[in-house]
Design an enzyme around this catalytic site. Structure first.
Site, PDB file in Angstrom:
ATOM      1  N   SER A 111     -35.512  32.135  -7.324  1.00  0.00           N
ATOM      2  CA  SER A 111     -35.085  32.495  -5.966  1.00  0.00           C
ATOM      3  C   SER A 111     -34.562  33.929  -5.944  1.00  0.00           C
ATOM      4  O   SER A 111     -35.284  34.853  -6.301  1.00  0.00           O
ATOM      5  CB  SER A 111     -34.037  31.492  -5.460  1.00  0.00           C
ATOM      6  OG  SER A 111     -33.801  31.666  -4.085  1.00  0.00           O
ATOM      7  N   GLU A 206     -43.652  31.605  -4.433  1.00  0.00           N
ATOM      8  CA  GLU A 206     -43.035  30.453  -3.784  1.00  0.00           C
ATOM      9  C   GLU A 206     -42.006  30.972  -2.790  1.00  0.00           C
ATOM     10  O   GLU A 206     -41.595  32.130  -2.852  1.00  0.00           O
ATOM     11  CB  GLU A 206     -42.390  29.515  -4.816  1.00  0.00           C
ATOM     12  CG  GLU A 206     -41.207  30.099  -5.598  1.00  0.00           C
ATOM     13  CD  GLU A 206     -39.885  30.032  -4.857  1.00  0.00           C
ATOM     14  OE1 GLU A 206     -39.643  29.067  -4.116  1.00  0.00           O
ATOM     15  OE2 GLU A 206     -39.084  30.973  -5.028  1.00  0.00           O
ATOM     16  N   HIS A 276     -38.691  25.647  -4.570  1.00  0.00           N
ATOM     17  CA  HIS A 276     -37.294  25.278  -4.331  1.00  0.00           C
ATOM     18  C   HIS A 276     -37.120  23.759  -4.234  1.00  0.00           C
ATOM     19  O   HIS A 276     -36.009  23.277  -4.027  1.00  0.00           O
ATOM     20  CB  HIS A 276     -36.791  25.919  -3.034  1.00  0.00           C
ATOM     21  CG  HIS A 276     -36.313  27.327  -3.197  1.00  0.00           C
ATOM     22  ND1 HIS A 276     -37.168  28.379  -3.455  1.00  0.00           N
ATOM     23  CD2 HIS A 276     -35.069  27.854  -3.138  1.00  0.00           C
ATOM     24  CE1 HIS A 276     -36.461  29.502  -3.536  1.00  0.00           C
ATOM     25  NE2 HIS A 276     -35.195  29.213  -3.354  1.00  0.00           N
TER      26      HIS A 276
END
Length: 303
Positions: A111, A206, A276
């Site tokens: 992330s 992602e 995630h």
């Protein structure tokens, strides 16, 4: 070929820090217990569960100092980020990697940690781990394939991932260093010293919580900047908790990605288990992987 940090041994120490968003200490307790059960010592950084009046795990100065201490300490053998969120962009240029270059150690996270991965690869040529963070151990996650893949890689395991075929896959094979992470972060890094070099690389993407139109915009930014033109392969991970506008965008996220990459000649695999969500396997950033995409499915094999 980047420098590969040493494998972990029983009795080694893993430090846990929060260089971005805030995380209560109790949310990391399962991770702490699991790491200790694996045979490691755990050292908690000041930013994990520290006093903070806002979104961040501390002031910029506090987060920088905590991460710097973990990077510099020869008694810390790996650094696990508690969570991502936002915040590393504010401190990345203040980090001194001098000691880290002499004694590399695994940096683990994803992330917002994407910026740290790309910065370390670009400026230090040291591999890092895009992998589950402390929060992923909760709610039964300690036994998940993602967390298990992290355990195996830390001890020197070389993992191969096989996934089913997807209708939008592009068949083919390619070999290259693995780069990537969060789409939003990668797009925002363009024009900075941390800008990802994707030429000849296998890129993986992602994201979470974005509007569909913004996914389209971010991907087109990558394409216009040349980041999708000369790849050895592309892995499309999970795009979770997506949002749409009142007047629908009119395409699914897979359709958006398919349309952006168009008739790319390199192999492309959709639904790769990095995200995630619950599917988030560990990947070595900067290390050479081989990607094979065919009618029977996709195979990613690393060194």
């Amino acid at each position: 070929m980047p420098i590969i940090p040493p494998n972990l041994q029983a009795g080694d120490t893993i430090g846990i820090v929060c260089p971005a968003g805030y995380m209560p200490l109790e949310k990391a307790q399962t991770a702490i217990d699991t790491l200790q059960a694996w045979g490691y010592r755990v050292r908690i950084g000041a930013t994990l569960g520290g006093a903070s009046p806002n979104y961040f795990s501390g002031t910029d100065e506090q987060r920088l100092a905590d991460l710097q201490q973990m990077l510099d300490d020869p008694g810390i053998n790996a650094i696990l980020c508690g969570r991502g969120g936002y915040g590393l962009t504010r401190i990345i240029d203040g980090i001194d990697f001098t000691r880290f270059r002499h004694t590399p150690k695994w940096i683990i996270g994803f992330s917002d940690i994407t910026i740290l991965h790309m910065h370390v690869l670009n400026t230090c040529d040291i591999a890092t781990l895009h992998a589950p963070m402390a929060g992923a151990f909760n709610d039964g996650g300690a036994g998940s394939p993602g967390v298990e893949s992290l355990r195996q890689i830390l001890t020197g395991g070389s993992l191969t991932y096989n996934i089913p075929a997807h209708p939008f896959d592009h068949p083919g094979s390619g070999t290259g260093r693995l780069v990537g992470g969060n789409l939003s972060l990668l797009a925002h890094l363009i024009g900075s010293k941390t800008e990802p070099d994707t030429s000849g690389a296998i890129l993986f993407l992602e994201d979470v919580g974005e509007y569909l139109y913004n996914i389209d915009r971010l991907l087109r930014q990558l394409k216009r900047s040349g980041k999708l033109q000369h790849l050895a392969g592309l892995l499309v991970g999970g795009f979770t908790e997506l949002k749409d506008t009142i007047r629908p965008f009119g395409a699914t996220v897979d359709e958006i990605i398919r349309d952006v990459i168009g008739d790319a000649t390199y192999p492309v695999a959709f639904d790769f288990p990095v995200s995630h969500g619950k599917d988030n396997v560990a990947l070595k950033i900067g290390v050479t992987y081989r990607l094979e995409v065919g009618p029977a499915g996709t195979r990613l094999e690393g060194e």
